[in-house]
Design a protein around this motif. Structure first.
Motif, short mmCIF file in Angstrom:
data_model
loop_
_atom_site.label_atom_id
_atom_site.label_comp_id
_atom_site.label_asym_id
_atom_site.label_seq_id
_atom_site.Cartn_x
_atom_site.Cartn_y
_atom_site.Cartn_z
N SER A 181 4.93 0.89 0.24
CA SER A 181 5.57 -0.05 -0.67
C SER A 181 5.75 0.58 -2.05
CB SER A 181 4.72 -1.32 -0.77
OG SER A 181 5.35 -2.27 -1.59
N TYR B 119 4.63 1.74 -9.32
CA TYR B 119 4.68 0.30 -9.07
C TYR B 119 5.31 0.03 -7.70
CZ TYR B 119 3.59 -0.16 -13.99
OH TYR B 119 2.97 -0.07 -15.20
N SER B 120 4.79 -0.99 -7.04
CA SER B 120 5.32 -1.35 -5.73
C SER B 120 6.46 -2.36 -5.83
CB SER B 120 4.20 -1.93 -4.86
OG SER B 120 3.24 -0.94 -4.57
N ARG B 121 6.51 -3.11 -6.95
CA ARG B 121 7.56 -4.11 -7.11
C ARG B 121 8.11 -4.02 -8.53
NH1 ARG B 121 3.37 -6.82 -4.97
NH2 ARG B 121 2.96 -7.96 -6.89
N PHE C 161 0.05 0.95 -8.67
CA PHE C 161 -0.80 1.68 -7.73
C PHE C 161 -1.18 3.03 -8.33
CE2 PHE C 161 2.31 4.78 -6.40
CZ PHE C 161 3.53 4.13 -6.43
N SER D 91 6.54 -5.95 -12.26
CA SER D 91 5.28 -6.50 -11.80
C SER D 91 4.14 -5.56 -12.11
CB SER D 91 5.33 -6.77 -10.29
OG SER D 91 4.05 -7.15 -9.81
N ARG D 92 3.45 -5.81 -13.26
CA ARG D 92 2.32 -4.95 -13.61
C ARG D 92 1.21 -5.05 -12.57
NH1 ARG D 92 1.40 -5.30 -20.18
NH2 ARG D 92 3.45 -4.54 -20.78
N SER D 93 1.11 -6.18 -11.91
CA SER D 93 0.05 -6.35 -10.91
C SER D 93 0.30 -5.51 -9.66
CB SER D 93 -0.06 -7.82 -10.50
OG SER D 93 1.13 -8.26 -9.88
N SER D 94 1.50 -4.97 -9.52
CA SER D 94 1.80 -4.15 -8.35
C SER D 94 1.56 -2.66 -8.62
CB SER D 94 3.25 -4.37 -7.91
OG SER D 94 4.17 -3.73 -8.80
N GLN E 21 0.83 -1.19 0.00
CA GLN E 21 0.00 0.00 0.00
C GLN E 21 0.87 1.24 0.00
OE1 GLN E 21 -2.76 -0.11 3.28
NE2 GLN E 21 -4.50 0.27 1.95
#
Length: 123
Positions: A27, A100-102, A110, A105-108, A1
Motif C-alpha cells: 500500500s 505514505y500509504s494514502r 510508514f 493522511s499523516r496517519s498512513s 502494509q
C-alpha cells in the motif's frame, strides 16, 4: 502494509563490485526518503546512504566515492552500486523506505525495513 525485498548480495573479492536492489510493494501512495543501512559482525547498524524522492543523496564518509545510491520512482526501487569493495564493507545490508500509504493522511505514514542481504568481501 509496505514490504521491502533486497537482492544482489554475495561474496566478492576486495576491489570488486556489487549492485544491491530493493523493491517496495504494498500500500504505497508516495515514498519520500529511501536509504541503505548496514550492520557488520559485532557492530551497530549504521547509515550508508540516503536518497530523497527528488534525487538528493547523502553518504557515510566511509563509502563516499565508492558507493552510489539511485532510485527508480516508477518502480519504487532503490539501488546501491558498490565499487572498490573492502573487507570492512562486509555486513548485512538493509533497505529502508519512508512515505505514505494514502494521500493527505499523516496517519498512513510508514517506515519500513527489508530483511537484509549479506555482503561479504574476502579473498
Amino acid at each position: 502494509q509496505v514490504q521491502l525485498v533486497e537482492s544482489g548480495g554475495g561474496l566478492v573479492q576486495p576491489g570488486g563490485s556489487l549492485r544491491l536492489s530493493c523493491a517496495a510493494s504494498g500500500s504505497i501512495f508516495r515514498i519520500n526518503d529511501m536509504a541503505w543501512y548496514r550492520q557488520g559482525p559485532g557492530k551497530q547498524r549504521e547509515l550508508v546512504a540516503t536518497i530523497s524522492s527528488g534525487g538528493i543523496t547523502n553518504y557515510a564518509d566511509s563509502v563516499k566515492g565508492r558507493f552510489t545510491i539511485s532510485r527508480d520512482n516508477a518502480k519504487n526501487t532503490v539501488f546501491l552500486q558498490m565499487d572498490s569493495l573492502r573487507p570492512e564493507d562486509t555486513a548485512n545490508y538493509y533497505c529502508n523506505a519512508k512515505g505514505y500509504s494514502r494521500p493527505y493522511s499523516r496517519s498512513s505514514a510508514f517506515d519500513s525495513w527489508g530483511q537484509g542481504t549479506q555482503v561479504t568481501v574476502s579473498s
